[in-house]
Motif scaffolding. Sequence first.
Motif, PDB file in Angstrom:
ATOM      1  N   UNK A  19      49.534  20.151  42.455  1.00  0.00           N
ATOM      2  CA  UNK A  19      50.206  21.190  43.369  1.00  0.00           C
ATOM      3  C   UNK A  19      50.043  22.565  43.656  1.00  0.00           C
ATOM      4  N   UNK A  20      48.399  22.628  43.403  1.00  0.00           N
ATOM      5  CA  UNK A  20      47.695  23.697  43.895  1.00  0.00           C
ATOM      6  C   UNK A  20      47.012  22.700  45.115  1.00  0.00           C
ATOM      7  N   UNK A  21      46.113  21.613  45.593  1.00  0.00           N
ATOM      8  CA  UNK A  21      46.278  20.884  46.903  1.00  0.00           C
ATOM      9  C   UNK A  21      47.044  20.812  47.642  1.00  0.00           C
ATOM     10  N   UNK A  22      48.168  20.233  47.358  1.00  0.00           N
ATOM     11  CA  UNK A  22      48.815  20.046  47.949  1.00  0.00           C
ATOM     12  C   UNK A  22      49.755  21.652  48.446  1.00  0.00           C
ATOM     13  N   UNK A  23      49.684  22.998  48.528  1.00  0.00           N
ATOM     14  CA  UNK A  23      49.658  23.822  48.759  1.00  0.00           C
ATOM     15  C   UNK A  23      49.020  24.603  49.791  1.00  0.00           C
ATOM     16  N   UNK A  24      47.576  24.283  49.185  1.00  0.00           N
ATOM     17  CA  UNK A  24      46.180  24.548  50.537  1.00  0.00           C
ATOM     18  C   UNK A  24      46.909  23.284  51.459  1.00  0.00           C
ATOM     19  N   UNK A  25      46.644  22.417  51.847  1.00  0.00           N
ATOM     20  CA  UNK A  25      47.097  21.432  52.979  1.00  0.00           C
ATOM     21  C   UNK A  25      47.927  21.997  53.270  1.00  0.00           C
ATOM     22  N   UNK A  26      49.415  22.773  53.330  1.00  0.00           N
ATOM     23  CA  UNK A  26      50.852  22.890  53.744  1.00  0.00           C
ATOM     24  C   UNK A  26      49.695  24.388  54.170  1.00  0.00           C
ATOM     25  N   UNK A  27      49.416  25.534  53.768  1.00  0.00           N
ATOM     26  CA  UNK A  27      48.519  26.355  54.190  1.00  0.00           C
ATOM     27  C   UNK A  27      47.398  26.285  55.595  1.00  0.00           C
ATOM     28  N   UNK A  28      47.199  25.761  55.416  1.00  0.00           N
ATOM     29  CA  UNK A  28      46.127  24.771  56.896  1.00  0.00           C
ATOM     30  C   UNK A  28      46.740  24.781  57.966  1.00  0.00           C
ATOM     31  N   UNK A  46      34.952  29.246  36.931  1.00  0.00           N
ATOM     32  CA  UNK A  46      35.012  28.488  38.703  1.00  0.00           C
ATOM     33  C   UNK A  46      35.910  27.068  38.321  1.00  0.00           C
ATOM     34  N   UNK A  47      36.822  26.888  37.558  1.00  0.00           N
ATOM     35  CA  UNK A  47      37.058  25.590  37.238  1.00  0.00           C
ATOM     36  C   UNK A  47      38.215  25.073  37.967  1.00  0.00           C
ATOM     37  N   UNK A  48      38.815  26.074  38.005  1.00  0.00           N
ATOM     38  CA  UNK A  48      39.476  26.087  40.231  1.00  0.00           C
ATOM     39  C   UNK A  48      38.861  26.531  41.448  1.00  0.00           C
ATOM     40  N   UNK A  49      38.246  28.341  40.791  1.00  0.00           N
ATOM     41  CA  UNK A  49      37.422  28.223  42.343  1.00  0.00           C
ATOM     42  C   UNK A  49      36.278  26.959  43.133  1.00  0.00           C
ATOM     43  N   UNK A 102      46.016  42.174  51.745  1.00  0.00           N
ATOM     44  CA  UNK A 102      46.126  41.927  52.322  1.00  0.00           C
ATOM     45  C   UNK A 102      45.297  40.570  53.044  1.00  0.00           C
ATOM     46  N   UNK A 103      44.208  40.395  52.204  1.00  0.00           N
ATOM     47  CA  UNK A 103      43.407  39.275  53.492  1.00  0.00           C
ATOM     48  C   UNK A 103      43.110  38.345  52.639  1.00  0.00           C
ATOM     49  N   UNK A 104      44.035  37.156  52.629  1.00  0.00           N
ATOM     50  CA  UNK A 104      43.516  36.349  51.993  1.00  0.00           C
ATOM     51  C   UNK A 104      45.131  35.708  52.011  1.00  0.00           C
ATOM     52  N   UNK A 105      44.581  34.049  52.224  1.00  0.00           N
ATOM     53  CA  UNK A 105      45.885  32.722  52.619  1.00  0.00           C
ATOM     54  C   UNK A 105      46.417  32.014  51.103  1.00  0.00           C
ATOM     55  N   UNK A 106      45.443  32.739  50.393  1.00  0.00           N
ATOM     56  CA  UNK A 106      46.125  31.852  49.538  1.00  0.00           C
ATOM     57  C   UNK A 106      45.280  32.839  47.668  1.00  0.00           C
ATOM     58  N   UNK A 107      46.662  33.431  46.707  1.00  0.00           N
ATOM     59  CA  UNK A 107      45.875  33.761  45.809  1.00  0.00           C
ATOM     60  C   UNK A 107      45.922  33.471  44.388  1.00  0.00           C
ATOM     61  N   UNK A 108      44.983  32.820  43.379  1.00  0.00           N
ATOM     62  CA  UNK A 108      45.359  31.946  42.576  1.00  0.00           C
ATOM     63  C   UNK A 108      45.410  33.377  41.304  1.00  0.00           C
ATOM     64  N   UNK A 109      46.371  32.952  40.032  1.00  0.00           N
ATOM     65  CA  UNK A 109      46.653  33.828  39.196  1.00  0.00           C
ATOM     66  C   UNK A 109      47.246  33.276  38.366  1.00  0.00           C
ATOM     67  N   UNK A 110      45.902  32.609  37.489  1.00  0.00           N
ATOM     68  CA  UNK A 110      45.471  31.619  36.382  1.00  0.00           C
ATOM     69  C   UNK A 110      45.134  32.788  34.927  1.00  0.00           C
ATOM     70  N   UNK A 111      46.154  32.598  34.041  1.00  0.00           N
ATOM     71  CA  UNK A 111      45.309  32.575  33.113  1.00  0.00           C
ATOM     72  C   UNK A 111      45.042  34.401  32.936  1.00  0.00           C
ATOM     73  N   UNK A 112      45.496  35.268  33.722  1.00  0.00           N
ATOM     74  CA  UNK A 112      45.636  36.268  33.257  1.00  0.00           C
ATOM     75  C   UNK A 112      46.930  37.278  33.063  1.00  0.00           C
ATOM     76  N   UNK A 113      47.947  37.530  33.135  1.00  0.00           N
ATOM     77  CA  UNK A 113      49.215  37.780  32.208  1.00  0.00           C
ATOM     78  C   UNK A 113      48.979  38.037  31.542  1.00  0.00           C
ATOM     79  N   UNK A 114      48.835  37.455  30.386  1.00  0.00           N
ATOM     80  CA  UNK A 114      49.263  36.671  29.284  1.00  0.00           C
ATOM     81  C   UNK A 114      48.637  38.658  28.781  1.00  0.00           C
ATOM     82  N   UNK A 115      47.198  38.813  29.484  1.00  0.00           N
ATOM     83  CA  UNK A 115      46.307  39.678  28.659  1.00  0.00           C
ATOM     84  C   UNK A 115      46.281  40.961  29.991  1.00  0.00           C
ATOM     85  N   UNK A 116      46.804  41.148  30.323  1.00  0.00           N
ATOM     86  CA  UNK A 116      46.805  42.241  31.223  1.00  0.00           C
ATOM     87  C   UNK A 116      47.624  43.624  30.264  1.00  0.00           C
TER      88      UNK A 116
END
Length: 252
Positions: A19-28, A46-49, A102-116
């Motif tokens: 899903x993420x790879x498709x989203x990156x392609x669309x933003x490009x 860096x599993x995704x980064x 406001x500096x990014x084209x894509x933001x990943x927020x993976x495994x964060x909300x459980x812990x904040x």
Amino acid sequence: MSDPQRPRASLRTAVVWDVLEDALDRRVKATGKDSLDVLDTGGGTGNFAVPVARLGHRVTVVDPSPNALFALERRAAEAGVADRVQGVQGDVHGLFDVVERGGYDVVLCHGVLEYVDDPAEGVRNAVAALRPGGALSLLAAGLGGAVLARALAGHFTEARHALTDPTGRWGEGDPVPRRFTAEQLTEVVAAAGVEVGAVHGVRVFADLVPGVLVDTEPGALDALLRLEAAAAELPAFHAVATQLHVLGEKRG
């Protein structure tokens, strides 16, 4: 590009990566830029980064753990993308102490909300880091998957406790501080100014199937990966997924 985590760990990442790879392609295509600015909050080692950087994008990882950031640096160097990966110590609540609003084209927020402490604030900050039209990839623990897993393990009281607990925990020994339903995640994302594009159930079956079967039965892993992909978008399976993935676009 094939899933970056094969073979066994791909059960945890395959659906999200596709899903993420498709989203990156669309933003490009939408931005006309060959290289996007990507922010990975809580990106850890860096599993995704690193795979995102291997696609040619610039990735900033914000994580509170110095050890994770050290491992990220080593991993990026080994993958030949050290020039495209930057690690910064911080967290989603103090995000703009360390990165640009406001500096990014894509933001990943993976495994964060459980812990904040405040998931809604975390999502708002992640969205505020996006440029208009930017894509948000949100991954969080699903309530239903935990309930089902506890019940199948014979822990029926814990399963029922998770159903009624406000944070979706099955008891004091639960290592996950908070879980969500698909409705809760889509509501908090929409409230932060994101148009929800898709919701996927992640690890619908993978955590319920005996590992020995997947590891020893010829073709079982690939068949299970295909099953996960087929079920991921079906709303009926979101209620029993171990994790939930929400993809959306920041409103202009």
